[in-house]
Design a protein around this motif. Structure first.
Motif, PDB file in Angstrom:
ATOM      1  N   GLY A  27       0.795  -1.222   0.000  1.00 25.95           N
ATOM      2  CA  GLY A  27       0.000   0.000   0.000  1.00 25.95           C
ATOM      3  C   GLY A  27       0.827   1.271   0.000  1.00 25.95           C
ATOM      4  N   LEU A  28       2.082   1.189  -0.457  1.00 26.05           N
ATOM      5  CA  LEU A  28       2.971   2.350  -0.379  1.00 26.05           C
ATOM      6  C   LEU A  28       2.803   3.331  -1.540  1.00 26.05           C
ATOM      7  N   SER A  29       2.113   2.935  -2.610  1.00 28.02           N
ATOM      8  CA  SER A  29       1.989   3.837  -3.755  1.00 28.02           C
ATOM      9  C   SER A  29       1.216   5.101  -3.397  1.00 28.02           C
ATOM     10  N   ALA A  64      12.076   6.661  -0.706  1.00 21.15           N
ATOM     11  CA  ALA A  64      11.264   6.806   0.508  1.00 21.15           C
ATOM     12  C   ALA A  64      10.659   5.467   0.914  1.00 21.15           C
ATOM     13  N   ALA A  65      10.195   4.696  -0.065  1.00 14.84           N
ATOM     14  CA  ALA A  65       9.601   3.395   0.232  1.00 14.84           C
ATOM     15  C   ALA A  65      10.641   2.432   0.802  1.00 14.84           C
ATOM     16  N   VAL A  66      11.853   2.464   0.268  1.00 10.77           N
ATOM     17  CA  VAL A  66      12.931   1.621   0.799  1.00 10.77           C
ATOM     18  C   VAL A  66      13.188   1.965   2.263  1.00 10.77           C
ATOM     19  N   ARG A  67      13.219   3.241   2.580  1.00 11.43           N
ATOM     20  CA  ARG A  67      13.474   3.665   3.957  1.00 11.43           C
ATOM     21  C   ARG A  67      12.333   3.243   4.881  1.00 11.43           C
ATOM     22  N   ILE A  68      11.097   3.338   4.393  1.00 14.20           N
ATOM     23  CA  ILE A  68       9.952   2.890   5.195  1.00 14.20           C
ATOM     24  C   ILE A  68      10.064   1.398   5.458  1.00 14.20           C
ATOM     25  N   ALA A 107      12.366   7.810  -8.671  1.00 18.71           N
ATOM     26  CA  ALA A 107      13.526   7.507  -7.833  1.00 18.71           C
ATOM     27  C   ALA A 107      13.306   7.991  -6.402  1.00 18.71           C
ATOM     28  N   GLY A 108      12.765   9.192  -6.258  1.00 17.48           N
ATOM     29  CA  GLY A 108      12.511   9.726  -4.926  1.00 17.48           C
ATOM     30  C   GLY A 108      11.466   8.923  -4.179  1.00 17.48           C
ATOM     31  N   ALA A 109      10.403   8.533  -4.885  1.00 20.02           N
ATOM     32  CA  ALA A 109       9.359   7.725  -4.256  1.00 20.02           C
ATOM     33  C   ALA A 109       9.912   6.373  -3.822  1.00 20.02           C
ATOM     34  N   PRO A 145       1.521   8.860   2.172  1.00 30.93           N
ATOM     35  CA  PRO A 145       1.862  10.290   2.131  1.00 30.93           C
ATOM     36  C   PRO A 145       3.368  10.557   2.124  1.00 30.93           C
ATOM     37  N   ARG A 146       4.145   9.729   2.800  1.00 29.42           N
ATOM     38  CA  ARG A 146       5.597   9.914   2.821  1.00 29.42           C
ATOM     39  C   ARG A 146       6.219   9.651   1.458  1.00 29.42           C
ATOM     40  N   VAL A 147       5.694   8.660   0.765  1.00 30.61           N
ATOM     41  CA  VAL A 147       6.186   8.338  -0.575  1.00 30.61           C
ATOM     42  C   VAL A 147       5.790   9.433  -1.560  1.00 30.61           C
ATOM     43  N   LEU A 148       4.549   9.897  -1.469  1.00 24.82           N
ATOM     44  CA  LEU A 148       4.087  10.962  -2.351  1.00 24.82           C
ATOM     45  C   LEU A 148       4.872  12.249  -2.128  1.00 24.82           C
TER      46      LEU A 148
END
Length: 402
Positions: free
Chosen positions: A53-55, A282-286, A277-279, A58-61
């Motif tokens: 559900g990371l797409s 962020a998802a990798v860090r989450i 790339a930025g998204a 809010p952090r990814v966006l």
């Protein structure tokens, strides 16, 4: 007939074969159409690969928006010219750290990553042993590699062993999907690695469906204890559990250096756009932070639990991943059932030939960590009633898997 009419008839004749091919596909129940979806919908999504559900997190966006503001909308060129930013380098380091592999190389898609891994590491002097269940991107990589290719039955270690034992070229590559995209089942990676090593072959593992799901999120290769092995090359997509876009190849520094210098789908392709790339970063860090959660409470545990619940709701056995197949058989019946379910408010995948063998068309359900018990109960009821109408009430045999 005028000259213009003659030219028009000749032009139309050049397309005759396309009309004939389209008619043949329609007769076989294999016609495909694009169905645009709205940004917000009341339809329950059981088809996407957004496993965690990371797409829409809010952090990814926010990370995607920040990357666009910092770097612009596009990468502006190939990775070897202007398409490598500090953001790309940071993402590659984070990916490598997440799965426990020394080096990573990011591509514009998982398809491009697989093309690179197989085509650049293969060659006329290298036998490629390719599992029959492999994704189309791996198959195309085999074709582009100019290698002699042995396609072995899905999951058949003995057949792969025979192929490797009979090789007459100096090198070998064994290519597998860790988890089948159509059946959701995990191959015994340690056994495949032992086989490849015994024959002095590189093992290329596509873990597109394992990242974020297996190994507490680190993936199937890490779970099997193979992360960081020099003779294992790992490919990933950033568009499934990470909710973004792009792909990556991970492995020993010598492997990554070879791809940078020889892989055509890296050298001649525009780099991954900064927003993706930025998204993904962020998802990798989450995901990395989530992996520190107590056992049984992380995202990977949650999606596997929801997948088991989804399988129970569909009346089929659980798989090893977020992918849950419901075997139907005939392509037309599978498609009719998927359309009927969409009309009832449930979006499901429909896999028909050539995605799966003839006679094994199926619904391909995918679980997300955010599914609720109420969601699954509604789907169970809808599937039971809709299936009775669409395919005559047939049900899978006990223990049947696609």
């Amino acid at each position: 007939m005028t000259g213009a009419e003659i030219h028009a008839a000749q032009a139309a004749g050049a397309l005759t074969w396309l009309h004939e091919a389209a008619a043949a596909r329609a007769k076989a129940g294999l016609s495909r159409t694009l169905t645009p979806r709205a940004p917000r919908s009341t339809v329950l999504d059981l088809a996407s690969n957004d496993y965690l559900g990371l797409s829409a997190d809010p952090r990814v966006l926010a990370a995607a928006v920040a990357a666009v503001r910092e770097w612009g909308a596009g990468a502006t060129g190939s990775r070897l010219v202007t398409g490598t930013t500090e953001l790309h380098a940071e993402l590659e380091t984070a990916l490598a750290d997440l799965v426990g592999v020394p080096s990573a190389l990011v591509f514009s898609s998982g398809f491009m990553a697989n093309l690179a891994a197989v085509a650049a590491l293969g060659g006329p002097d290298c036998l490629v042993v390719s599992d029959a269940g492999n994704h189309a991107s791996l198959v195309d990589g085999c074709r582009l590699s100019r290698s002699p290719v042995a396609v072995t039955p899905h999951g058949d270690l003995a057949a792969a062993d025979r192929a490797l034992g009979g090789r007459v070229v100096p090198r070998a590559l064994v290519v597998i999907d860790a988890i089948g995209s159509a059946d959701g089942m995990l191959l015994p990676l340690a056994a495949w690695h032992a086989l490849a090593r015994r024959h002095g072959a590189l093992l290329v593992v596509d873990d597109a469906h394992g990242l974020g799901v297996r190994g507490n999120g680190a993936g199937s290769v890490a779970e099997a204890g193979l992360a960081g092995e020099d003779d294992v090359v790992l490919t990933l997509t950033l568009s499934k559990a990470l909710g973004s876009q792009g792909g990556a190849v991970l492995g020993a520094p010598a492997v990554i250096r070879h791809l940078v210098e020889t892989a055509r789908s890296f050298i001649f392709d525009t780099g991954l756009n900064p927003a993706a790339a930025g998204a993904a970063l962020a998802a990798v860090r989450i995901l990395a932070a989530d992996m520190a959660a107590p056992a049984g409470s992380g995202l990977a545990d949650s999606v596997l639990a929801r997948a088991a619940d989804l399988a129970a709701a569909a009346g089929v056995p659980a798989t090893d991943s977020a992918v849950v197949p419901v075997l139907i058989g005939a392509a037309a019946q599978a498609h009719a059932l998927s359309v009927a379910l969409l009309e009832r408010g449930f979006r499901v995948g429909c896999f028909r030939p050539p995605s799966v063998p003839v006679g094994t068309a199926r619904l391909r359900l995918t679980a997300r960590s955010t599914l609720t018990a109420a969601d699954l109960e509604r789907f169970r009821t809808a599937l039971a009633s809709t299936r009775a109408v669409a395919v005559g009430g047939s049900a899978p045999e006990e223990g049947q898997r696609a």
